[in-house]
Design a protein around this motif. Sequence first.
Motif, PDB file in Angstrom:
ATOM      1  N   ASP A   1      12.994  47.807  29.880  1.00 58.47           N
ATOM      2  CA  ASP A   1      12.361  47.797  28.564  1.00 58.47           C
ATOM      3  C   ASP A   1      13.336  47.340  27.483  1.00 58.47           C
ATOM      4  OD1 ASP A   1       9.922  48.492  29.572  1.00 58.47           O
ATOM      5  OD2 ASP A   1      10.013  50.582  28.935  1.00 58.47           O
ATOM      6  N   TYR A   2      14.594  47.714  27.624  1.00 60.07           N
ATOM      7  CA  TYR A   2      15.600  47.260  26.666  1.00 60.07           C
ATOM      8  C   TYR A   2      15.651  45.729  26.647  1.00 60.07           C
ATOM      9  CZ  TYR A   2      20.071  45.780  24.878  1.00 60.07           C
ATOM     10  OH  TYR A   2      21.047  45.103  24.198  1.00 60.07           O
ATOM     11  N   LEU A   3      15.681  45.115  27.806  1.00 58.28           N
ATOM     12  CA  LEU A   3      15.753  43.655  27.883  1.00 58.28           C
ATOM     13  C   LEU A   3      14.487  42.998  27.328  1.00 58.28           C
ATOM     14  CD1 LEU A   3      17.499  43.226  31.346  1.00 58.28           C
ATOM     15  CD2 LEU A   3      18.500  42.884  29.064  1.00 58.28           C
ATOM     16  N   LYS A   4      13.341  43.637  27.520  1.00 59.46           N
ATOM     17  CA  LYS A   4      12.092  43.111  26.955  1.00 59.46           C
ATOM     18  C   LYS A   4      12.137  43.139  25.427  1.00 59.46           C
ATOM     19  CE  LYS A   4       9.047  44.385  30.789  1.00 59.46           C
ATOM     20  NZ  LYS A   4       7.957  45.274  31.213  1.00 59.46           N
ATOM     21  N   ILE A   5      12.615  44.235  24.863  1.00 56.01           N
ATOM     22  CA  ILE A   5      12.717  44.352  23.404  1.00 56.01           C
ATOM     23  C   ILE A   5      13.693  43.307  22.871  1.00 56.01           C
ATOM     24  CG2 ILE A   5      13.515  45.840  21.509  1.00 56.01           C
ATOM     25  CD1 ILE A   5      12.465  48.236  23.253  1.00 56.01           C
ATOM     26  N   LEU A   6      14.829  43.199  23.504  1.00 50.32           N
ATOM     27  CA  LEU A   6      15.835  42.224  23.097  1.00 50.32           C
ATOM     28  C   LEU A   6      15.274  40.802  23.163  1.00 50.32           C
ATOM     29  CD1 LEU A   6      18.781  41.924  22.226  1.00 50.32           C
ATOM     30  CD2 LEU A   6      19.388  41.793  24.637  1.00 50.32           C
ATOM     31  N   SER A   7      14.513  40.509  24.190  1.00 50.63           N
ATOM     32  CA  SER A   7      13.907  39.191  24.351  1.00 50.63           C
ATOM     33  C   SER A   7      12.928  38.889  23.221  1.00 50.63           C
ATOM     34  CB  SER A   7      13.203  39.121  25.707  1.00 50.63           C
ATOM     35  OG  SER A   7      12.496  37.923  25.832  1.00 50.63           O
ATOM     36  N   LYS A   8      12.107  39.844  22.858  1.00 48.33           N
ATOM     37  CA  LYS A   8      11.128  39.644  21.779  1.00 48.33           C
ATOM     38  C   LYS A   8      11.827  39.432  20.438  1.00 48.33           C
ATOM     39  CE  LYS A   8       7.247  40.257  24.063  1.00 48.33           C
ATOM     40  NZ  LYS A   8       6.074  39.411  24.035  1.00 48.33           N
ATOM     41  N   ILE A   9      12.870  40.204  20.170  1.00 48.40           N
ATOM     42  CA  ILE A   9      13.620  40.021  18.921  1.00 48.40           C
ATOM     43  C   ILE A   9      14.253  38.632  18.900  1.00 48.40           C
ATOM     44  CG2 ILE A   9      15.648  40.792  17.621  1.00 48.40           C
ATOM     45  CD1 ILE A   9      14.912  43.665  18.510  1.00 48.40           C
ATOM     46  N   THR A  10      14.797  38.214  20.024  1.00 48.53           N
ATOM     47  CA  THR A  10      15.425  36.902  20.122  1.00 48.53           C
ATOM     48  C   THR A  10      14.414  35.791  19.843  1.00 48.53           C
ATOM     49  OG1 THR A  10      17.024  37.768  21.696  1.00 48.53           O
ATOM     50  CG2 THR A  10      16.774  35.382  21.620  1.00 48.53           C
ATOM     51  N   LEU A  11      13.184  35.938  20.334  1.00 46.50           N
ATOM     52  CA  LEU A  11      12.140  34.949  20.053  1.00 46.50           C
ATOM     53  C   LEU A  11      11.915  34.793  18.556  1.00 46.50           C
ATOM     54  CD1 LEU A  11       9.273  35.577  22.646  1.00 46.50           C
ATOM     55  CD2 LEU A  11      10.622  33.491  22.341  1.00 46.50           C
ATOM     56  N   VAL A  12      11.894  35.904  17.839  1.00 50.37           N
ATOM     57  CA  VAL A  12      11.660  35.857  16.402  1.00 50.37           C
ATOM     58  C   VAL A  12      12.827  35.186  15.678  1.00 50.37           C
ATOM     59  CG1 VAL A  12      11.448  37.277  14.316  1.00 50.37           C
ATOM     60  CG2 VAL A  12      10.062  37.777  16.311  1.00 50.37           C
ATOM     61  N   ILE A  13      14.038  35.589  16.009  1.00 50.26           N
ATOM     62  CA  ILE A  13      15.183  35.087  15.242  1.00 50.26           C
ATOM     63  C   ILE A  13      15.543  33.640  15.576  1.00 50.26           C
ATOM     64  CG2 ILE A  13      16.128  37.361  14.791  1.00 50.26           C
ATOM     65  CD1 ILE A  13      18.192  36.734  17.002  1.00 50.26           C
ATOM     66  N   LYS A  14      15.150  33.165  16.736  1.00 51.03           N
ATOM     67  CA  LYS A  14      15.424  31.765  17.071  1.00 51.03           C
ATOM     68  C   LYS A  14      14.511  30.821  16.300  1.00 51.03           C
ATOM     69  CE  LYS A  14      17.701  31.863  21.495  1.00 51.03           C
ATOM     70  NZ  LYS A  14      17.691  31.377  22.871  1.00 51.03           N
ATOM     71  N   ASN A  15      13.417  31.325  15.784  1.00 50.13           N
ATOM     72  CA  ASN A  15      12.485  30.527  15.000  1.00 50.13           C
ATOM     73  C   ASN A  15      13.005  30.474  13.561  1.00 50.13           C
ATOM     74  OD1 ASN A  15      10.280  30.078  13.102  1.00 50.13           O
ATOM     75  ND2 ASN A  15       8.930  30.158  14.874  1.00 50.13           N
ATOM     76  N   PRO A  16      13.465  29.296  13.090  1.00 50.67           N
ATOM     77  CA  PRO A  16      14.059  29.214  11.752  1.00 50.67           C
ATOM     78  C   PRO A  16      13.132  29.683  10.629  1.00 50.67           C
ATOM     79  CG  PRO A  16      14.479  27.194  12.982  1.00 50.67           C
ATOM     80  CD  PRO A  16      13.512  28.013  13.792  1.00 50.67           C
ATOM     81  N   ALA A  17      11.844  29.375  10.734  1.00 45.84           N
ATOM     82  CA  ALA A  17      10.906  29.770   9.681  1.00 45.84           C
ATOM     83  C   ALA A  17      10.749  31.295   9.635  1.00 45.84           C
ATOM     84  CB  ALA A  17       9.551  29.104   9.903  1.00 45.84           C
ATOM     85  N   ARG A  18      10.642  31.922  10.789  1.00 49.94           N
ATOM     86  CA  ARG A  18      10.513  33.385  10.821  1.00 49.94           C
ATOM     87  C   ARG A  18      11.791  34.066  10.342  1.00 49.94           C
ATOM     88  NH1 ARG A  18       7.055  34.488  16.198  1.00 49.94           N
ATOM     89  NH2 ARG A  18       5.039  34.264  15.228  1.00 49.94           N
ATOM     90  N   ARG A  19      12.935  33.533  10.777  1.00 45.98           N
ATOM     91  CA  ARG A  19      14.221  34.113  10.363  1.00 45.98           C
ATOM     92  C   ARG A  19      14.368  34.023   8.840  1.00 45.98           C
ATOM     93  NH1 ARG A  19      17.035  31.221  13.460  1.00 45.98           N
ATOM     94  NH2 ARG A  19      17.950  29.800  11.959  1.00 45.98           N
ATOM     95  N   LYS A  20      14.026  32.875   8.290  1.00 45.22           N
ATOM     96  CA  LYS A  20      14.102  32.689   6.839  1.00 45.22           C
ATOM     97  C   LYS A  20      13.135  33.642   6.133  1.00 45.22           C
ATOM     98  CE  LYS A  20      13.946  29.090   3.339  1.00 45.22           C
ATOM     99  NZ  LYS A  20      13.713  27.672   3.052  1.00 45.22           N
ATOM    100  N   ALA A  21      11.940  33.810   6.683  1.00 50.49           N
ATOM    101  CA  ALA A  21      10.952  34.727   6.094  1.00 50.49           C
ATOM    102  C   ALA A  21      11.477  36.165   6.119  1.00 50.49           C
ATOM    103  CB  ALA A  21       9.624  34.631   6.830  1.00 50.49           C
ATOM    104  N   LEU A  22      12.134  36.550   7.212  1.00 46.10           N
ATOM    105  CA  LEU A  22      12.701  37.900   7.285  1.00 46.10           C
ATOM    106  C   LEU A  22      13.780  38.099   6.228  1.00 46.10           C
ATOM    107  CD1 LEU A  22      12.933  38.423  11.132  1.00 46.10           C
ATOM    108  CD2 LEU A  22      11.634  39.839   9.539  1.00 46.10           C
ATOM    109  N   MET A  23      14.664  37.121   6.076  1.00 48.74           N
ATOM    110  CA  MET A  23      15.741  37.246   5.097  1.00 48.74           C
ATOM    111  C   MET A  23      15.213  37.309   3.670  1.00 48.74           C
ATOM    112  SD  MET A  23      18.804  34.863   6.481  1.00 48.74           S
ATOM    113  CE  MET A  23      19.174  34.785   8.220  1.00 48.74           C
TER     114      MET A  23
END
Length: 157
Positions: free
Chosen positions: A120-142
Amino acid sequence: MLEFGGVNAMRILDYLTESSVLFLDDTSKHDILTTMAANAADLGYIVDKQTFAKAILERETIMSTGIGLQVAIPHAKLSTIKDFFVVVAILKHDAEWDALDKMPVRLVFMIGGPDDNQTDYLKILSKITLVIKNPARRKALMAAKDAQAVLAAFDEL
């Protein structure tokens, strides 16, 4: 839960609430991590915030959790934690983190969970990585100004 091919798929929103999203003025890695650990304790995710904070800080001495792209993913798994949780901090200022790309950090995703569940830890880490690798989503988060905007970035994942 969503299902793909008959297998339950976890979603990051299953581990986030408005209360687990922080907007911090801190620029010290130590202060940021202890504030996030205190939030996890306040929300009932952990029993002993000192033990959890110590585990998080010790992990940082082994290797920085600054993974690049202005993101850090500090984590600790302890036998005293029943379920996984995620606390997110949007930093209002750059924080030095000793990141792999030498860039300061602006987004921190703290993961805590039981020490006997690597899957489950690796699944959570994978999902977070998907979000942050997307430049538009990362910029929206910041640029997020409230918890709803942060949660919206994870809505489809």
